[in-house]
Design a protein around this motif. Structure first.
Motif, short mmCIF file in Angstrom:
data_model
loop_
_atom_site.label_atom_id
_atom_site.label_comp_id
_atom_site.label_asym_id
_atom_site.label_seq_id
_atom_site.Cartn_x
_atom_site.Cartn_y
_atom_site.Cartn_z
N ALA A 190 42.96 -1.60 39.22
CA ALA A 190 42.45 -0.56 40.11
C ALA A 190 41.19 -1.04 40.84
O ALA A 190 41.01 -0.78 42.04
N VAL A 191 40.32 -1.73 40.11
CA VAL A 191 39.11 -2.27 40.74
C VAL A 191 39.48 -3.31 41.79
O VAL A 191 38.91 -3.34 42.89
N TRP A 192 40.45 -4.15 41.47
CA TRP A 192 40.90 -5.15 42.44
C TRP A 192 41.45 -4.47 43.69
O TRP A 192 41.19 -4.91 44.82
N ALA A 193 42.20 -3.39 43.50
CA ALA A 193 42.73 -2.67 44.66
C ALA A 193 41.60 -2.14 45.53
O ALA A 193 41.67 -2.18 46.77
N GLY A 194 40.56 -1.62 44.88
CA GLY A 194 39.42 -1.13 45.65
C GLY A 194 38.71 -2.24 46.41
O GLY A 194 38.35 -2.07 47.58
N LEU A 195 38.51 -3.38 45.75
CA LEU A 195 37.87 -4.51 46.43
C LEU A 195 38.76 -5.06 47.53
O LEU A 195 38.26 -5.50 48.58
N GLN B 288 41.52 -10.94 59.79
CA GLN B 288 41.83 -12.09 58.96
C GLN B 288 43.26 -11.93 58.42
O GLN B 288 43.74 -10.82 58.22
N ASN B 289 43.91 -13.07 58.12
CA ASN B 289 45.27 -12.96 57.59
C ASN B 289 45.24 -12.42 56.17
O ASN B 289 44.25 -12.55 55.44
N ARG C 284 43.37 -11.47 50.37
CA ARG C 284 43.68 -11.31 48.95
C ARG C 284 42.91 -12.33 48.11
O ARG C 284 42.40 -12.01 47.03
N ALA C 285 42.83 -13.56 48.59
CA ALA C 285 42.11 -14.59 47.84
C ALA C 285 40.63 -14.26 47.74
O ALA C 285 40.01 -14.41 46.68
N VAL C 286 40.07 -13.79 48.83
CA VAL C 286 38.63 -13.46 48.83
C VAL C 286 38.35 -12.27 47.92
O VAL C 286 37.38 -12.27 47.15
N SER C 287 39.20 -11.25 47.97
CA SER C 287 38.99 -10.09 47.09
C SER C 287 39.17 -10.47 45.62
O SER C 287 38.47 -9.94 44.74
N GLY C 288 40.08 -11.39 45.35
CA GLY C 288 40.25 -11.86 43.98
C GLY C 288 39.01 -12.59 43.47
O GLY C 288 38.60 -12.41 42.32
N ALA C 289 38.41 -13.42 44.30
CA ALA C 289 37.18 -14.11 43.92
C ALA C 289 36.04 -13.11 43.70
O ALA C 289 35.22 -13.27 42.78
N HIS C 290 35.99 -12.08 44.52
CA HIS C 290 34.98 -11.03 44.35
C HIS C 290 35.16 -10.33 43.01
O HIS C 290 34.19 -10.10 42.27
N LEU C 291 36.39 -10.00 42.68
CA LEU C 291 36.69 -9.36 41.39
C LEU C 291 36.27 -10.27 40.24
O LEU C 291 35.66 -9.81 39.26
N ILE D 253 36.23 -16.54 61.58
CA ILE D 253 35.51 -15.34 61.98
C ILE D 253 34.88 -14.61 60.80
O ILE D 253 34.30 -13.54 60.96
N GLY D 254 34.96 -15.19 59.59
CA GLY D 254 34.33 -14.58 58.44
C GLY D 254 35.10 -13.38 57.92
O GLY D 254 35.98 -12.83 58.58
N VAL D 255 34.77 -12.99 56.69
CA VAL D 255 35.34 -11.80 56.06
C VAL D 255 34.20 -10.85 55.74
O VAL D 255 33.16 -11.27 55.22
#
Length: 589
Positions: free
Chosen positions: A417-422, A432-433, A438-445, A506-508
């Motif tokens: 659920a936290v990953w979905a929010g991030l 961004q593609n 998904r990769a960036v949000s996974g690293a954030h998590l 262009i950054g995320v």
């Protein structure tokens, strides 16, 4: 005390700064990461996007009077020497100090602008053009009053020669379905010494010297509606062969298009191809939406200028991701009717790319100034800490892998659920593609999980050393996780924002990186002059530092109702030398 009207051109000077006397409440800058702000804005954006797909207020405006505002004659050319001046500002109504700083410069009858040892005298525009996002965070009558009308009225309560005002809606103006915008700008209301003069959310103005000003309403970045196309096709029939057009667009489509967004320029390309009789007539395109200044110049014979000037009051947006060249329309576009691409080169941006990169690091302090934001990671860490503590009760011991299946399932669901929010947060960078997001949000998590696991392990180890019973450890985990989340969690988000900004061309989450800081400085607007012979000159103006303002009281010696708190007036300068734009490409003149 009754609340005075904001509609008159000769208001009574207030003796106190009580909101009832002023007629508005000065607002602080929007703190975009405050939880309440995130929830309210997100809900309104979702609703406006949903209903905007089914109900388009632009189509209902076709019953309003059609035609162009004619400022081309002697009545429109107020300067004794035959010059005509107009001002362009965008992304306006945010915090009082920044908005009032820009408004004070637009209100001044004259400005001496310096650049490279030269001084350029300029005059206030007879026409003020607002290029989109006239108030933040979302459009409402209260936000227009407090964040736009009030500050502008304080700087120019009245004038012997009233000025005219036209405005385009940006995405924030559309978040209430355009209702408040139409009331504010399409009913002949006064904004201090400026009088609104349009009947629709789009407009055409006939200027002196054979110039036209067209303002296009693109709703929330969608295609242009048919009634609006019919309106401009009718205006196009009035063009003479040697006329020229200044086109106002609510977003810089020329920058937003490219391999990641191949159809970003398609609506503008369609309009240029199907409405403007001769593309050589389009000499300048103006836009806001990006809260900085940039200018691109075509490398073909037409040498069209495409300028973004979104520094009217909203938070600064970085310039370091601006491409040095853009090809329009993009080669990746699927539009079978598109013309051959033209290369546009970045001539100047403000602030500089180096300054923009340096400003990224300010997020580490600024993120804590978003009221209540600390509570978001605190709550997430608390829930994750409790779930992981139950799933791995021996995390700090030799049997760290021992777990309860039911508790592990609950922990996995919570982490998902936290990953979905991030992922939804990362999804704000929709250009961004998807795989990169998904990769960036996974690293954030992962960064947050590492900190939560370390906290749980530390608490369990400490409880073991102190000889606490399991119950004491279980009670300490949520406290420890919540405290770490509230104190350190925002710093992890800040680090994520800085690193994510470096991902891809262009950054995320670059918008969130700068909105979290709410930088009020580095303001900008445009001043344009049409000479008696039809020559157009553009003066790009910057104000490096926003000024804090204080109420003047009943000071009859100052037309303004507020003055700089430190006694130091804003310092306007030119971003670059004045830009001369011929009515036709030089080779075809």
């Amino acid at each position: 005390m009754s609340r005075p009207s904001l509609e008159g051109n000769m208001p009574t000077r207030p003796e106190t700064e009580d909101p009832a006397a002023l007629g508005f409440t000065p607002r602080s800058r929007v703190r975009w990461l405050a939880p309440g702000m995130l929830v309210r804005t997100g809900a309104q954006v979702a609703v406006s996007t949903l209903f905007g797909a089914f109900t388009d207020r632009r189509e209902l405006q076709s019953i309003e009077p059609a035609g162009a505002l004619d400022l081309s004659g002697p009545a429109g050319t107020g300067a004794a020497d035959g010059e005509f001046w107009l001002d362009y500002v965008a992304d306006v109504g945010d915090g009082f100090d920044a908005t009032a700083t820009v408004a004070s410069q637009l209100a001044a009858d004259e400005l001496e602008l310096r650049h490279g040892g030269h001084e350029y005298p300029t005059k206030a525009g007879e026409l003020l053009v607002m290029g989109g996002d006239e108030c933040y965070p979302v459009a409402s009558r209260a936000n227009y009053t407090d964040r736009l009308v009030g500050p502008y009225r304080m700087m120019l309560p009245w004038t012997d020669r009233p000025r005219k005002l036209v405005a385009l809606p940006g995405n924030h103006d559309w978040y209430d379905g355009l209702t408040s915008f139409l009331k504010q700008f399409c009913q002949g209301r006064w904004i201090g010494g400026w009088k609104t003069v349009q009947a629709r959310s789009y407009f055409a103005v006939k200027l002196p010297g054979g110039w036209w000003l067209w303002g296009i309403d693109i709703q929330l970045g969608t295609d242009i509606d048919e009634p609006q196309l019919d309106y401009f096709r009718g205006i196009a029939e009035q063009l003479r062969p040697d006329d020229a057009i200044i086109l106002c667009w609510a977003m810089p489509s020329w920058v937003e298009s490219g391999p990641e967004n191949p159809e970003g320029y398609a609506p503008m390309e369609f309009f240029e191809r199907t409405v403007i009789p001769n593309r050589d007539m389009l000499r300048v395109s103006l836009s806001g939406d990006y809260h900085h200044y940039s200018r691109y110049r075509g490398t073909d014979e037409a040498a069209q200028q495409k300028i973004t000037a979104g520094g009217g009051g909203a938070f600064l947006f970085g310039t370091h991701h601006l491409p040095n060249e853009v090809r329009l329309p993009p080669a990746e576009s699927h539009d079978v009717n598109k013309r051959a691409p033209v290369t546009y080169r970045l001539e100047r941006c403000y602030p500089s790319k180096a300054t923009s990169r340096r400003l990224r690091w300010g997020v580490f302090g600024s993120i804590y100034r978003n009221p209540g934001f600390w509570a978001v990671p605190a709550a997430v860490y608390l829930l994750l800490g409790v779930a992981l503590g139950r799933a791995f009760p021996y995390l700090a011991g030799d049997r760290w892998w021992a777990t309860s299946v039911s508790d592990l399932v609950l922990a996995v669901v919570l982490v998902a659920a936290v990953w979905a929010g991030l992922a939804a947060f990362t999804g704000l960078s929709r250009k961004q593609n998807a795989a990169r997001r998904r990769a960036v949000s996974g690293a954030h998590l992962l960064a947050h999980l590492v900190l939560v696991v370390a906290t749980v392990a530390g608490v369990e180890l400490g409880a073991d050393v102190l000889g606490w019973a399991a119950l004491g450890s279980a009670a300490a985990i949520p406290i420890g996780a919540g405290v770490v989340g509230g104190l350190v969690g925002p710093a992890v988000v800040a680090l994520y924002l800085v690193l994510a900004d470096r991902v891809g061309p262009i950054g995320v989450n670059t918008t969130e990186l700068y909105s979290a800081q709410a930088i009020q400085d580095f303001k900008c607007f445009l001043r344009l002059r049409i000479d008696a012979d039809g020559a157009l000159t553009i003066f790009p103006v910057k104000v490096e530092r926003a000024v804090r303002w204080t109420f003047t009281g009943g000071d009859p010696g100052d037309r303004r109702w507020y003055r700089p708190a430190g006694g130091v007036e804003p310092a306007p300068e030119l971003i670059e030398p004045p830009i001369t734009v011929p009515k036709r490409p030089v080779t075809s003149m």
